[in-house]
Design an enzyme around this catalytic site. Sequence first.
Site, PDB file in Angstrom:
ATOM      1  N   ARG A 111     -56.880 -18.896  18.812  1.00  0.00           N
ATOM      2  CA  ARG A 111     -55.570 -19.251  18.240  1.00  0.00           C
ATOM      3  C   ARG A 111     -55.096 -20.492  18.973  1.00  0.00           C
ATOM      4  O   ARG A 111     -54.912 -20.467  20.199  1.00  0.00           O
ATOM      5  CB  ARG A 111     -54.588 -18.092  18.434  1.00  0.00           C
ATOM      6  CG  ARG A 111     -53.154 -18.498  18.172  1.00  0.00           C
ATOM      7  CD  ARG A 111     -52.231 -17.334  17.982  1.00  0.00           C
ATOM      8  NE  ARG A 111     -52.458 -16.726  16.696  1.00  0.00           N
ATOM      9  CZ  ARG A 111     -51.619 -15.853  16.128  1.00  0.00           C
ATOM     10  NH1 ARG A 111     -50.515 -15.496  16.738  1.00  0.00           N
ATOM     11  NH2 ARG A 111     -51.897 -15.353  14.946  1.00  0.00           N
ATOM     12  N   HIS A 138     -54.569 -20.197   8.589  1.00  0.00           N
ATOM     13  CA  HIS A 138     -54.630 -18.845   9.149  1.00  0.00           C
ATOM     14  C   HIS A 138     -55.517 -18.008   8.216  1.00  0.00           C
ATOM     15  O   HIS A 138     -55.036 -17.117   7.504  1.00  0.00           O
ATOM     16  CB  HIS A 138     -53.204 -18.275   9.214  1.00  0.00           C
ATOM     17  CG  HIS A 138     -53.028 -17.105  10.122  1.00  0.00           C
ATOM     18  ND1 HIS A 138     -54.063 -16.578  10.879  1.00  0.00           N
ATOM     19  CD2 HIS A 138     -51.936 -16.331  10.390  1.00  0.00           C
ATOM     20  CE1 HIS A 138     -53.598 -15.555  11.581  1.00  0.00           C
ATOM     21  NE2 HIS A 138     -52.324 -15.377  11.300  1.00  0.00           N
ATOM     22  N   GLN A 141     -55.575 -14.083   8.021  1.00  0.00           N
ATOM     23  CA  GLN A 141     -54.347 -13.552   7.429  1.00  0.00           C
ATOM     24  C   GLN A 141     -54.479 -13.503   5.908  1.00  0.00           C
ATOM     25  O   GLN A 141     -54.184 -12.487   5.275  1.00  0.00           O
ATOM     26  CB  GLN A 141     -53.159 -14.444   7.824  1.00  0.00           C
ATOM     27  CG  GLN A 141     -51.834 -13.965   7.287  1.00  0.00           C
ATOM     28  CD  GLN A 141     -51.366 -12.674   7.944  1.00  0.00           C
ATOM     29  OE1 GLN A 141     -51.334 -12.571   9.152  1.00  0.00           O
ATOM     30  NE2 GLN A 141     -51.024 -11.672   7.140  1.00  0.00           N
ATOM     31  N   ASP A 232     -42.802 -16.612   5.028  1.00  0.00           N
ATOM     32  CA  ASP A 232     -43.162 -16.688   6.454  1.00  0.00           C
ATOM     33  C   ASP A 232     -41.957 -17.303   7.169  1.00  0.00           C
ATOM     34  O   ASP A 232     -41.021 -17.799   6.522  1.00  0.00           O
ATOM     35  CB  ASP A 232     -44.420 -17.561   6.608  1.00  0.00           C
ATOM     36  CG  ASP A 232     -44.944 -17.613   8.043  1.00  0.00           C
ATOM     37  OD1 ASP A 232     -44.492 -16.819   8.887  1.00  0.00           O
ATOM     38  OD2 ASP A 232     -45.816 -18.473   8.322  1.00  0.00           O
ATOM     39  N   CYS A 273     -46.518 -12.351   6.558  1.00  0.00           N
ATOM     40  CA  CYS A 273     -47.588 -12.187   7.558  1.00  0.00           C
ATOM     41  C   CYS A 273     -47.076 -11.508   8.815  1.00  0.00           C
ATOM     42  O   CYS A 273     -47.858 -10.942   9.571  1.00  0.00           O
ATOM     43  CB  CYS A 273     -48.184 -13.547   7.891  1.00  0.00           C
ATOM     44  SG  CYS A 273     -46.964 -14.749   8.461  1.00  0.00           S
ATOM     45  N   ARG A 301     -55.286  -6.506   8.498  1.00  0.00           N
ATOM     46  CA  ARG A 301     -55.886  -7.492   9.401  1.00  0.00           C
ATOM     47  C   ARG A 301     -57.079  -6.846  10.103  1.00  0.00           C
ATOM     48  O   ARG A 301     -58.135  -7.457  10.250  1.00  0.00           O
ATOM     49  CB  ARG A 301     -54.862  -7.968  10.451  1.00  0.00           C
ATOM     50  CG  ARG A 301     -53.710  -8.805   9.910  1.00  0.00           C
ATOM     51  CD  ARG A 301     -54.166 -10.172   9.451  1.00  0.00           C
ATOM     52  NE  ARG A 301     -54.816 -10.927  10.509  1.00  0.00           N
ATOM     53  CZ  ARG A 301     -54.178 -11.625  11.445  1.00  0.00           C
ATOM     54  NH1 ARG A 301     -52.866 -11.700  11.442  1.00  0.00           N
ATOM     55  NH2 ARG A 301     -54.850 -12.302  12.362  1.00  0.00           N
TER      56      ARG A 301
HETATM   57  N1  NVA Z   1     -46.542 -19.752  10.488  1.00  0.00           N
HETATM   58  C1  NVA Z   1     -46.452 -18.858  11.613  1.00  0.00           C
HETATM   59  C2  NVA Z   1     -47.404 -17.719  11.458  1.00  0.00           C
HETATM   60  C3  NVA Z   1     -47.398 -16.716  12.571  1.00  0.00           C
HETATM   61  C4  NVA Z   1     -48.374 -15.612  12.363  1.00  0.00           C
HETATM   62  C5  NVA Z   1     -46.723 -19.628  12.892  1.00  0.00           C
HETATM   63  O1  NVA Z   1     -47.627 -20.463  12.906  1.00  0.00           O
HETATM   64  O2  NVA Z   1     -46.004 -19.416  13.877  1.00  0.00           O
HETATM   65  N1   CP Z   2     -49.528 -12.435  11.482  1.00  0.00           N
HETATM   66  C1   CP Z   2     -49.974 -12.745  12.722  1.00  0.00           C
HETATM   67  O1   CP Z   2     -50.935 -13.501  12.900  1.00  0.00           O
HETATM   68  O2   CP Z   2     -49.288 -12.123  13.711  1.00  0.00           O
HETATM   69  P1   CP Z   2     -49.387 -12.389  15.278  1.00  0.00           P
HETATM   70  O3   CP Z   2     -48.763 -13.741  15.536  1.00  0.00           O
HETATM   71  O4   CP Z   2     -48.621 -11.272  15.903  1.00  0.00           O
HETATM   72  O5   CP Z   2     -50.832 -12.383  15.679  1.00  0.00           O
END
Ligand code: NVA
Ligand code: CP
Length: 316
Positions: A111, A138, A141, A232, A273, A301
């Site tokens: 990540r 993502h 997801q 989101d 998500c 997931r």
């Molecule tokens: N768009 C959000 C998704 C988190 C799972 C982010 O990147 O923070």
């Molecule tokens: N939806 C998602 O990726 O959640 P987290 O940020 O908790 O991993």
Amino acid sequence: MKTKHMTKTRKDVTSLSDVTKAELEAWFDLALKLKAEQKAGKTHPILAGKNLAMIFQKSSTRTRVSFEIAMRQLGGGGLYLSGNDMQLGRGETVADTAQVLSRYCDGIMARVFAHSDITTLAKFASVPVINGLSDYSHPCQAVADYLTVLEHKGRLKGLTLAYVGDGNNVAHSLLFGGAKLGVSVTIVCPKGYEPQKSVVDQCIEDGKVTESRILVTNDTAAVKGADVIYTDVWASMGQEKEHETRVRLFKDYQINATLMAKTGKKDTLFMHCLPAHRGEEVTDAVVDSPNSVVFDEAENRLHAQKAILVSLMAGR
Ligand code: NVA
Ligand code: CP
């Protein structure tokens, strides 16, 4: 273990842009099989003895826990690595990190902020690399999300998903996946917060093959007829400083009872998500309503990623 799901043609999952409909459908089939087995108490140690390095440059609840439990349920292990605590945080290159981790582990999930970190990992790692969220996409997801829609609606082709909010990483992956699967995707966002043009252009082309219609608009009336309303957070991780401005600009895009009613359908699913900023992009009433499947998405997931892990790592 060799099955039709484990063809070993793909090394990495960096984005859904280059994933085929057949691959997505194979992941769904395998995820549903593994989910049923797990619910029935049947173990499936397909990745016995294999270990997944899990690099996190950003916070996570779902991704961290679901990948770690996925590896455990498949008979292997997941190793949490905080980007800050690694030498990566002190300037060791991504390319060197990829090569070192490949000597210890059987796969890498990461990540990151810059998507180029994912593609660099994939280029230099000899083991599979999975994108656990970048600023661009993502993919895991979206695989879990379309699996969730499939379970609730019994089909994907011909459905319409309206994503209302920021044209961000999650929106990109939903676009790529929808276009491949024949799901029409409408992105409804404030001016200036559209998804990247290159993503939209590719999805319009991919959608011609599957009869998925791709539309980007600033008008919330476009949710009419949607089978799924998805949103989101308005400010993603790394955009904290823009939060106040975004709250002001996005306020008309909140998913509330009025917006849900604009679909004209009673059975429109609500998806997110997570994590949700309740009271901002979605009201409590919607996220806690019977139409909301947000916790099914979170659960899926686990199952979707098990399918992805098996397809990439089994027999390698
Ligand atoms: N768009 C959000 C998704 C988190 C799972 C982010 O990147 O923070
Ligand atoms: N939806 C998602 O990726 O959640 P987290 O940020 O908790 O991993």
